[in-house]
Structures are given as C-alpha cells and as structure tokens.
Scaffold this motif. Sequence first.
Motif, short mmCIF file in Angstrom:
data_model
loop_
_atom_site.label_atom_id
_atom_site.label_comp_id
_atom_site.label_asym_id
_atom_site.label_seq_id
_atom_site.Cartn_x
_atom_site.Cartn_y
_atom_site.Cartn_z
N THR A 4 0.86 -1.29 -0.05
CA THR A 4 0.03 0.00 -0.03
C THR A 4 0.88 1.35 0.03
O THR A 4 2.18 1.28 0.43
CB THR A 4 -0.95 -0.04 1.24
OG1 THR A 4 0.01 0.34 2.35
CG2 THR A 4 -1.75 -1.05 1.18
N ARG A 5 0.30 2.43 -0.15
CA ARG A 5 0.74 3.61 -0.27
C ARG A 5 1.38 4.06 1.06
O ARG A 5 2.50 4.38 1.30
CB ARG A 5 -0.24 4.60 -0.81
CG ARG A 5 0.20 6.21 -0.69
CD ARG A 5 -0.79 7.17 -0.79
NE ARG A 5 -0.18 8.56 -0.51
CZ ARG A 5 0.25 9.20 -1.30
NH1 ARG A 5 0.31 8.93 -2.63
NH2 ARG A 5 0.44 10.39 -1.21
N LYS A 6 0.46 3.69 2.17
CA LYS A 6 1.14 3.90 3.35
C LYS A 6 2.49 3.34 3.85
O LYS A 6 3.18 3.52 4.20
CB LYS A 6 -0.18 3.74 4.52
CG LYS A 6 0.16 3.95 5.92
CD LYS A 6 -0.80 3.71 6.73
CE LYS A 6 -0.61 3.80 8.47
NZ LYS A 6 -1.91 3.67 9.05
N GLN A 7 2.49 1.69 3.61
CA GLN A 7 3.59 1.22 3.52
C GLN A 7 4.63 1.75 3.04
O GLN A 7 5.85 1.72 3.49
CB GLN A 7 3.13 -0.39 3.30
CG GLN A 7 2.29 -0.99 4.11
CD GLN A 7 2.04 -2.41 3.71
OE1 GLN A 7 1.93 -2.68 2.48
NE2 GLN A 7 1.89 -3.37 4.54
N VAL A 8 4.70 2.16 1.78
CA VAL A 8 5.76 2.61 1.16
C VAL A 8 6.14 3.81 1.79
O VAL A 8 7.33 3.82 1.87
CB VAL A 8 5.40 2.93 -0.62
CG1 VAL A 8 6.57 3.55 -1.41
CG2 VAL A 8 4.98 1.58 -1.30
N LEU A 9 5.54 4.82 1.61
CA LEU A 9 5.92 6.01 2.61
C LEU A 9 6.64 5.86 3.79
O LEU A 9 7.59 6.45 4.28
CB LEU A 9 4.61 6.85 2.87
CG LEU A 9 4.02 7.49 1.42
CD1 LEU A 9 2.85 8.29 1.78
CD2 LEU A 9 5.05 8.24 0.53
N ALA A 10 6.09 4.81 4.72
CA ALA A 10 6.96 4.55 5.79
C ALA A 10 8.24 3.89 5.71
O ALA A 10 9.02 4.35 6.32
CB ALA A 10 5.78 3.59 6.84
N LYS A 11 8.15 2.79 4.90
CA LYS A 11 9.32 2.15 4.61
C LYS A 11 10.44 3.08 3.99
O LYS A 11 11.64 3.02 4.29
CB LYS A 11 9.16 0.97 3.52
CG LYS A 11 8.54 -0.22 4.34
CD LYS A 11 8.39 -1.46 3.40
CE LYS A 11 7.96 -2.33 4.32
NZ LYS A 11 8.83 -3.06 5.17
N ALA A 12 9.94 3.98 2.98
CA ALA A 12 11.01 4.98 2.51
C ALA A 12 11.12 6.20 3.39
O ALA A 12 12.08 7.16 2.84
CB ALA A 12 10.44 5.39 0.97
N ALA A 14 9.11 8.83 3.36
CA ALA A 14 9.08 10.04 2.47
C ALA A 14 7.51 10.58 2.53
O ALA A 14 6.82 9.94 3.08
CB ALA A 14 8.97 9.35 1.22
N SER A 15 7.37 11.71 2.13
CA SER A 15 6.22 12.32 2.50
C SER A 15 5.32 12.34 1.05
O SER A 15 4.10 12.17 1.23
CB SER A 15 6.23 13.88 2.28
OG SER A 15 7.25 14.48 1.40
N ASP A 16 5.81 11.83 -0.17
CA ASP A 16 4.80 11.26 -1.11
C ASP A 16 5.58 10.38 -2.14
O ASP A 16 6.86 10.01 -1.98
CB ASP A 16 4.57 12.83 -2.09
CG ASP A 16 6.04 13.27 -2.45
OD1 ASP A 16 6.55 12.82 -3.53
OD2 ASP A 16 6.36 14.24 -1.76
N LEU A 17 4.70 9.73 -2.82
CA LEU A 17 5.39 8.79 -3.79
C LEU A 17 6.56 9.22 -4.73
O LEU A 17 7.35 8.35 -5.16
CB LEU A 17 4.18 7.86 -4.45
CG LEU A 17 3.12 7.12 -3.55
CD1 LEU A 17 2.33 6.47 -4.41
CD2 LEU A 17 3.88 6.15 -2.73
#
Length: 262
Positions: A4-12, A14-17
């Motif tokens: 999910t978007r939430k997981q990606v931002l948390a792992k990276a 980052a504030s946006d994709l």
Amino acid sequence: MKLTRKQVLAKAKASDLESVKKLNCWGCNLTDISIFSQIANIEVLTLSVNSISSLSPLAGCLSLCELYLRRNSIPSLSELSHMRPLTRLRVLWLAENPCCGADSSQYRLTVLRCLPRLQKLDNQVVTEDEIALALVEGEEVNTPPGSVQNQLSTNGHPETETENDPLNYNMEETNKIREELGMKLLSRDKFPSLSSPSTRENKLTLKRTHTLDAVLLLLQDLDEEELRFVHTAATNRLQTYMLDSETLTYSLQTQKRAEIQH
C-alpha cells in the motif's frame, strides 16, 4: 498481500510517492505490487523473498537501476517483456524463481537477450562476449498471453499485424527511411501491397526488407557501448554462417568424390 501507499511511505520515510528513490520490501509476503505504477522515480528496489508473480506494474519505473527479485513466484521469463522500457536497469537478481528453469545457461542467455543493458545478473558480472552470445542464442521473450499490453497490441488476435508493428510500414514510409539512411529507394514492383494477393515469397521478401530498415533505423539511437554489442553479435553470426557454408561445401565435395569413385 498488497503493498500500500502507506507502507511505501513508511518504509521509504518519504512524504509522497514521487520522492521515493529507494525501497526495501524484502520478505514482506507481497503478492500485489500495483502501487509501483505510481512510483515512477524509484531507482533501487528490493522485492526479494515475496510471492510476486507479475512484473507489469514496474513497466513505468523508467529510472530503475537496480532490481532485486530473488525467491518470488515469477512463472515465466515472458514477464521480462514488461521491463524492456527500463533502459537504465543495470542490476537484476532474478534467481530462485520458477521462471529460471533447470537450464541455468539458457536462462541467463534469454534474460540477457531481453535486457542487453544489464551489467550484473544474479550477482554475477555480465561480460560483453556474453551479451553478444545472448543476442544470437538467447530465446526471444514475448509479452505474456492475456496481458493488457498484449491485448491492446493484438486486439485478441495474436496473428494479426498492427499499425504499431515496426515492420508494418507502407512504401512511402519505408522509402523515407531508406532515403534518410542514404539507401536506394524501392520501386513499386519490388514493394507488393499487403492488401493485394501475393505469394509467400513476396511476403517473406517484404518482411526481410522491413526488418533491415527497422534495424538500420534503430542503430541511429544506440550509444557506443550498445553499438559494440551489436558489432560483436553480428561478427559471431557471420562466423556461424561461414562455418555452415564451409561445412556444406566440404560435404558436397566429399559426396561428389564418392560418386566418382563408384
């Protein structure tokens, strides 16, 4: 599991994709990575030890340089067709997937034929000679059946030529290319219409002509390194033809001598 978007931002962190450049999703039990259709700027991606079976979401990740996919569920090397647009990809780890098969040598040649810009495959450096051999002996990788890309290009009819087929030029387009390349223009009698009745030989001749035009045109877009690969592959192919010709000549001479003796 879907990434999910939430997981990606948390792992990276980052504030946006759009700002995600590196991402490590090792061993996350992932099956759905469709989120990557929204992460165009990713450069280094680790997806090893998951259950991913489709690589189509990565087709738009044009900045991708390193991709780690070891121990997933990729069923066929045809999935690599989605990665052809990734011209910056230099490192790929694909080992321990079902698509690798039992013949490790042929697997490697096929991957390198599809992705000849790779510099390292499965943690092993790719050599120039290996690329040249792959372009000759590697198997061609086709778009997976049933994929969106395949459906759009064939409209459900795999045997049908489309307007997007690089070989499907009309006479004017072909002659324009030949003129740009300084080649002699084709006359109409040597350019049979695809819509009119023609012999199988004419169709084959036309296809070879289009193939040559397409290859010569594409050469203009290659850089020095890629041109060296093409040169080596062409040299190896010519040597193969020469060996075949010499073998045939020797065989005919031997047969002729045998007939004379009898």
